[in-house]
Structure formats: C-alpha cells, structure tokens
Write a protein that holds these residues in place. Structure first.
Motif, PDB file in Angstrom:
ATOM      1  N   ILE A 146      -3.426   9.906   1.780  1.00  0.00           N
ATOM      2  CA  ILE A 146      -4.427   8.951   1.987  1.00  0.00           C
ATOM      3  C   ILE A 146      -4.341   7.665   1.053  1.00  0.00           C
ATOM      4  CG2 ILE A 146      -7.003   8.583   1.933  1.00  0.00           C
ATOM      5  CD1 ILE A 146      -7.514  11.090   3.000  1.00  0.00           C
ATOM      6  N   ASN A 147      -3.804   8.143  -0.379  1.00  0.00           N
ATOM      7  CA  ASN A 147      -3.697   7.111  -1.253  1.00  0.00           C
ATOM      8  C   ASN A 147      -2.687   6.217  -1.240  1.00  0.00           C
ATOM      9  OD1 ASN A 147      -6.055   7.578  -2.492  1.00  0.00           O
ATOM     10  ND2 ASN A 147      -5.411   9.181  -4.022  1.00  0.00           N
ATOM     11  N   SER A 148      -1.476   7.073  -0.626  1.00  0.00           N
ATOM     12  CA  SER A 148      -0.189   6.394  -0.707  1.00  0.00           C
ATOM     13  C   SER A 148       0.119   5.324   0.606  1.00  0.00           C
ATOM     14  CB  SER A 148       0.818   7.418  -0.446  1.00  0.00           C
ATOM     15  OG  SER A 148       0.489   8.340   0.919  1.00  0.00           O
ATOM     16  N   LYS A 149      -0.815   5.698   1.609  1.00  0.00           N
ATOM     17  CA  LYS A 149      -0.863   4.697   2.695  1.00  0.00           C
ATOM     18  C   LYS A 149      -1.357   3.456   2.548  1.00  0.00           C
ATOM     19  CE  LYS A 149      -4.807   6.246   5.352  1.00  0.00           C
ATOM     20  NZ  LYS A 149      -5.381   6.719   6.762  1.00  0.00           N
ATOM     21  N   TRP A 150      -2.363   3.347   1.653  1.00  0.00           N
ATOM     22  CA  TRP A 150      -2.999   2.323   1.299  1.00  0.00           C
ATOM     23  C   TRP A 150      -2.142   1.537   0.168  1.00  0.00           C
ATOM     24  CZ3 TRP A 150      -7.090  -0.074   3.553  1.00  0.00           C
ATOM     25  CH2 TRP A 150      -7.790   0.765   4.132  1.00  0.00           C
ATOM     26  N   ILE A 151      -1.290   2.124  -0.603  1.00  0.00           N
ATOM     27  CA  ILE A 151      -0.334   1.387  -1.381  1.00  0.00           C
ATOM     28  C   ILE A 151       0.632   0.888  -0.661  1.00  0.00           C
ATOM     29  CG2 ILE A 151       1.392   1.916  -3.329  1.00  0.00           C
ATOM     30  CD1 ILE A 151      -0.650   3.989  -4.314  1.00  0.00           C
ATOM     31  N   TYR A 152       1.095   1.453   0.514  1.00  0.00           N
ATOM     32  CA  TYR A 152       2.203   0.771   1.095  1.00  0.00           C
ATOM     33  C   TYR A 152       1.702  -0.368   1.985  1.00  0.00           C
ATOM     34  CZ  TYR A 152       5.921   4.423   0.593  1.00  0.00           C
ATOM     35  OH  TYR A 152       6.779   5.338  -0.027  1.00  0.00           O
ATOM     36  N   LEU A 153       0.453  -0.434   2.479  1.00  0.00           N
ATOM     37  CA  LEU A 153      -0.138  -1.286   3.139  1.00  0.00           C
ATOM     38  C   LEU A 153      -0.142  -2.504   2.222  1.00  0.00           C
ATOM     39  CD1 LEU A 153      -1.542  -2.363   5.893  1.00  0.00           C
ATOM     40  CD2 LEU A 153      -3.837  -1.371   4.775  1.00  0.00           C
ATOM     41  N   PHE A 154      -0.774  -2.082   1.002  1.00  0.00           N
ATOM     42  CA  PHE A 154      -0.981  -3.477   0.002  1.00  0.00           C
ATOM     43  C   PHE A 154       0.381  -4.014  -0.124  1.00  0.00           C
ATOM     44  CE2 PHE A 154      -0.658  -4.795  -4.359  1.00  0.00           C
ATOM     45  CZ  PHE A 154      -1.602  -5.890  -4.168  1.00  0.00           C
ATOM     46  N   VAL A 155       1.395  -3.280  -0.501  1.00  0.00           N
ATOM     47  CA  VAL A 155       2.718  -3.620  -0.923  1.00  0.00           C
ATOM     48  C   VAL A 155       3.178  -4.583   0.256  1.00  0.00           C
ATOM     49  CG1 VAL A 155       4.980  -3.057  -1.015  1.00  0.00           C
ATOM     50  CG2 VAL A 155       3.337  -1.818  -2.496  1.00  0.00           C
ATOM     51  N   LEU A 156       3.226  -4.013   1.637  1.00  0.00           N
ATOM     52  CA  LEU A 156       3.622  -4.740   2.762  1.00  0.00           C
ATOM     53  C   LEU A 156       2.969  -6.013   3.073  1.00  0.00           C
ATOM     54  CD1 LEU A 156       5.696  -4.493   5.200  1.00  0.00           C
ATOM     55  CD2 LEU A 156       3.696  -3.318   6.479  1.00  0.00           C
ATOM     56  N   SER A 157       1.592  -6.110   3.024  1.00  0.00           N
ATOM     57  CA  SER A 157       0.938  -7.467   2.838  1.00  0.00           C
ATOM     58  C   SER A 157       1.444  -8.416   1.848  1.00  0.00           C
ATOM     59  CB  SER A 157      -0.520  -6.986   2.794  1.00  0.00           C
ATOM     60  OG  SER A 157      -1.046  -6.182   3.697  1.00  0.00           O
ATOM     61  N   LEU A 158       1.523  -7.677   0.675  1.00  0.00           N
ATOM     62  CA  LEU A 158       1.880  -8.628  -0.445  1.00  0.00           C
ATOM     63  C   LEU A 158       3.370  -9.417  -0.166  1.00  0.00           C
ATOM     64  CD1 LEU A 158       1.294  -9.717  -3.357  1.00  0.00           C
ATOM     65  CD2 LEU A 158       2.636  -7.771  -4.245  1.00  0.00           C
ATOM     66  N   ILE A 159       4.132  -8.691   0.216  1.00  0.00           N
ATOM     67  CA  ILE A 159       5.606  -9.032   0.617  1.00  0.00           C
ATOM     68  C   ILE A 159       5.640 -10.014   2.008  1.00  0.00           C
ATOM     69  CG2 ILE A 159       7.825  -8.209   1.763  1.00  0.00           C
ATOM     70  CD1 ILE A 159       7.445  -5.683   0.408  1.00  0.00           C
ATOM     71  N   TRP A 160       5.042  -9.772   2.977  1.00  0.00           N
ATOM     72  CA  TRP A 160       4.887 -10.579   4.330  1.00  0.00           C
ATOM     73  C   TRP A 160       3.862 -11.700   3.877  1.00  0.00           C
ATOM     74  CZ3 TRP A 160       4.967  -6.260   8.618  1.00  0.00           C
ATOM     75  CH2 TRP A 160       6.107  -5.903   8.873  1.00  0.00           C
ATOM     76  N   GLY A 161       2.693 -11.572   3.183  1.00  0.00           N
ATOM     77  CA  GLY A 161       2.115 -12.577   3.011  1.00  0.00           C
ATOM     78  C   GLY A 161       2.637 -13.512   2.137  1.00  0.00           C
ATOM     79  N   SER A 162       3.731 -13.356   1.230  1.00  0.00           N
ATOM     80  CA  SER A 162       4.397 -14.095   0.389  1.00  0.00           C
ATOM     81  C   SER A 162       5.442 -14.906   1.005  1.00  0.00           C
ATOM     82  CB  SER A 162       4.956 -13.447  -0.909  1.00  0.00           C
ATOM     83  OG  SER A 162       3.783 -12.832  -1.660  1.00  0.00           O
TER      84      SER A 162
END
Length: 298
Positions: free
Chosen positions: A4-20
């Motif tokens: 549960i925690n890891s999927k939120w971390i992956y989501l945040f990382v992906l959002s940061l990458i694509w959003g940047s």
C-alpha cells in the motif's frame, strides 16, 4: 515497505517525473529549435531503451511490427515535435493541463473508431473536459496576449494521437510486453528522427556557439532518460503492484507539479485558468470513475 505504501511512492515519483517534463521542454528550447529538440528526444530515449530492451526485439512477431511502428509514430514521434512547437508560444503549465485530455480522448476515440463501449458517465466526463479546455484556451489568450493560443491545437492533436496509441496497444498489442512495445516503437522511429536532425542546423557552428546550447543538451538528456525511458519502467511497476485505474490517477497530479514549476519560472496563471483546470480534471475523474456494482437482491 508494504504494498500500500510503495504504490503511493511510485505514484508520487511518476507524477514528479512526468509533471516536470513540460518545464524541461521549455528549458531545452532556450538553445534548441523545436525540431532539434523533438529529434534529440527520440534519439536519446531510443538509445536508453535499446540498452535496456534490445534483447526483447527478437521476441516480436512479424505481424506485430506494423502496429508497433504506427504506435511509435502516434505515441512518440509526432508528439515529441508537436509539444516542443506548442511550448514556443504557450506556457508549459497550460500545456500540461491540456495534456490531461488524453484519458478523455482515449474514451472518445475508443467509442468512435475502435467501437469500445462507453458509459454515460464517461461521455459526461468528455463533455465537461472539453468545456474546461475551451475556457482554459480562451482565458489564456486574454491573460497572455503575447502568446499565440492557436498553438494549443498542437497539444490537442497530440492528445488525440496518444489516445489512438492507447487504443491500438489495447486492441492489437495486448500480448506484447510493455518494454518490448517501447523498444519496438523506437526501432521504427529512431532512423526518421536522425533524418530530421540532419535537416536542421544542429551540426552547425551557430548551434554549438549558442550560449544556452550546453544547458539545453543537459535538459533534453534529463528529459529523455527520466521523462520517457525511466518513466515507462516506473509506470509498469506501478501497474504491477496496484491496478491500472490507480496508475492512471497520475493524470490528476501531473498538472499540479507542472503548475508549481511554471509558477517558480514566472509563468502567469489566473484564477479562471485555475477553475478551468479543475473542470478538466473533474471531467477526467468522471471518465475514469468506476461504475458502482449493482447490489443483487435476494
């Protein structure tokens, strides 16, 4: 680390990458033309993907190559140039919000072209999303009279191509592994990108002597590695440990990251644009919201 925690971390990382990625395009354009940027993004990303997935090419069936090339052209080749062209006239934050139309257009094209059924809620989401887009474009033209919002057409066309690509993968390449699809895509568009680069003045002294050339090359390399190659791996991992519905929620967070970068870079953004952004994201939310299951009566 729990699932549960890891999927939120992956989501945040992906959002940061694509959003940047949108601000990286903007910065890359300081020392490169849109055509140089688009070609280099494809070439550099292709080199990264070949290093990671070249061995998977031998597993591709001859009947799949047609769809892999079409997928590569629609999902990577043309949008790489269109997004760069658009950001010569429109702020990166606005481009990122327009990019959130991809899920809506996926549903629209899926229904109109690929005969994939849509629910009433999804259709309502599409309508709301396009209303928000119209407000965003027209208000942006008033707020930034020096920007040519006609260039928003390049972003909208790109979202349609992304949407067509998603449907093609779903219908014709479902049996092919994600890394194999990505590698096959770039096999088909790598040489054309080199040809485009050769027809620009990239190899001229004028390009190399530009004061922003070195920094632009650094930005485009970061964009290619993180924004495309690495992002594909992170997204595939996110789908693996969660669900496609949860993974697609990255669409909601990307514009927030891009807006933060745009604000820090001095881009103008009014409250009406903010409201229209919320309207677009609400439309995306409706289009992806699961229909509640009917409770069976006993």
């Amino acid at each position: 680390m729990s699932g549960i925690n890891s999927k939120w971390i992956y989501l945040f990382v992906l959002s940061l990458i694509w959003g940047s990625s949108f601000i990286l395009i903007k910065k890359s354009l300081l020392g490169l033309t849109p055509y140089q940027l688009g070609a280099l993004r494809i070439i550099i990303t292709g080199l990264f993907l070949f290093a990671m997935g070249f061995k998977t090419i031998r597993t591709i069936k001859s009947s799949d190559w047609k769809w892999l090339v079409i997928s590569g052209v629609l999902g990577s080749f043309i949008p790489a140039f269109f997004f760069a062209i658009a950001e010569t006239e429109i702020d990166s934050a606005v481009v990122s919000i327009l990019n959130s139309l991809v899920p809506l257009n996926t549903i629209l094209l899926g229904f109109a072209v690929f005969k994939i059924a849509s629910t009433k809620r999804q259709v309502l989401g599409v309508v709301i999303g396009f209303i928000g887009t119209a407000i965003l474009i027209f208000r942006g033209a008033d707020l930034n009279p020096g920007q040519n919002y006609f260039y928003a057409v390049f972003v909208i066309l790109s979202t349609l191509m992304y949407a067509a690509n998603v449907n093609i993968i779903k219908k014709y390449l479902q049996h092919v592994k994600p890394l194999t699809i990505a590698t096959g895509n770039f096999v088909g568009i790598f040489i054309p990108a080199i040809v485009v680069l050769l027809f620009t003045d990239f190899f001229s002294e004028r390009t190399y002597s530009h004061p922003d050339f070195k920094m632009s090359m650094a930005y485009i390399t970061i964009l290619s590695f993180f924004g495309t190659a690495l992002a594909k791996i992170v997204f595939n991992k996110l789908v693996h440990i969660s669900t496609p519905v949860f993974a697609s929620s990255v669409t909601y967070i990307m514009p927030i990251v891009a807006l933060m970068w745009g604000f820090l870079d001095g881009e103008s953004f009014g409250w009406i644009q903010g409201m229209s952004s919320i309207i677009i994201l609400f439309g995306v939310y409706l289009s992806h919201k699961k229909k509640p299951k009917n409770v069976q009566k006993h």
